[in-house]
Scaffold this active site. Structure first.
Site, PDB file in Angstrom:
ATOM      1  CB  THR A  58      -1.041   0.021   1.291  1.00 46.59           C
ATOM      2  OG1 THR A  58      -0.047   0.005   2.464  1.00 46.59           O
ATOM      3  CG2 THR A  58      -1.919  -1.003   1.425  1.00 46.59           C
TER       4      THR A  58
ATOM      5  CB  VAL B 293       8.765  -0.329   8.143  1.00 42.99           C
ATOM      6  CG1 VAL B 293       8.711   1.159   8.211  1.00 42.99           C
ATOM      7  CG2 VAL B 293       8.003  -1.031   9.679  1.00 42.99           C
ATOM      8  CE  LYS B 294       5.471   0.668  -0.637  1.00 44.26           C
ATOM      9  NZ  LYS B 294       4.302   1.004  -1.603  1.00 44.26           N
ATOM     10  CB  ILE B 295      12.127   3.047   4.404  1.00 46.99           C
ATOM     11  CG1 ILE B 295      11.764   2.312   5.629  1.00 46.99           C
ATOM     12  CG2 ILE B 295      12.998   4.075   4.594  1.00 46.99           C
ATOM     13  CD1 ILE B 295      11.272   3.161   6.799  1.00 46.99           C
TER      14      ILE B 295
END
Length: 218
Positions: A27, A86-88
């Site tokens: 997402t 966790v999208k970084i």
């Protein structure tokens, strides 16, 4: 190759999951906004709702662009559910955050990858996944598939554990070509996934079989 769906739409996620081939979800803030999900608590609740549907990685993106902010948001997201990744963003502060999370055993997805150098840095920092944006590169007359192939070669040269997650997939041929190259994961819309099952000869053949069956039972 793992199949992720790129959406925040719970109905699409449920439909893809019911097919029996869904491995995870990605997402981003744009997809959340598209579904009318706003406000920090509503967004956090929505991530949990997604995790309750799919037994696999669910990428949840930080909004902060500074190291301290990304760490704070990332730890909050990771605490929501065991499946959260966790999208970084691929920025220098993001690389530092990926290294930090790697040391804490928190899975990460380095997003907005558009070059092999960026992919190399993310892998060195310990990213679980990297997301090269295939479709967006195609949009600016650059071959996104060539980038994925280049990253595959580099990662294989040095046996990085980081998985290549082909993002911004637009259509079924993107998926097929990514599978040929050796992308570990692809993420795309439900329409692209379902299109893999479509072929006019299959439809014609099924019609003929049903017609012949009907004749034989008269």
């Amino acid at each position: 190759m793992k199949f992720f769906i790129d959406t925040a739409n719970l109905n699409d996620i449920k439909e893809a999951n019911d097919l029996g081939i869904l491995d995870g979800v990605t997402t981003n803030p744009s997809l959340m906004a598209k579904e009318g999900i706003t406000g920090e608590q509503n967004i956090l609740n929505h991530y949990v709702a997604i995790c309750n549907i799919v037994d696999g990685p669910v990428s949840a993106e930080v909004i902060a662009t500074d190291f301290e902010g990304m760490v704070r948001e990332g730890e909050l997201l990771a605490a929501l559910h065991k499946n959260i990744v966790v999208k970084i963003p691929m920025i220098p502060e993001g690389i530092k955050a990926i290294k930090y999370f790697s040391g804490k055993g928190i899975k990460t997805n380095c997003t907005l990858i558009f070059s092999a150098g960026q992919a190399l840095l993310a892998a060195k920092a310990g990213a679980t996944y990297i997301s090269p944006f295939l479709g967006r590169l195609d949009d600016v007359s650059t071959n996104g598939l060539e980038l994925i192939a280049q990253i595959r070669t580099i990662y294989d040269n040095y046996t990085f554990d980081t998985e290549i997650l082909a993002a911004s997939v637009r259509h079924p041929m993107h998926i097929i070509h990514c599978a040929e190259i050796g992308s570990d994961v692809m993420t795309g819309p439900l329409s692209a996934i379902k299109a893999l099952a479509k072929h006019p000869l299959t439809d014609l053949g099924l019609q003929q079989f049903l017609a012949d069956h009907a004749k034989g039972n008269k």
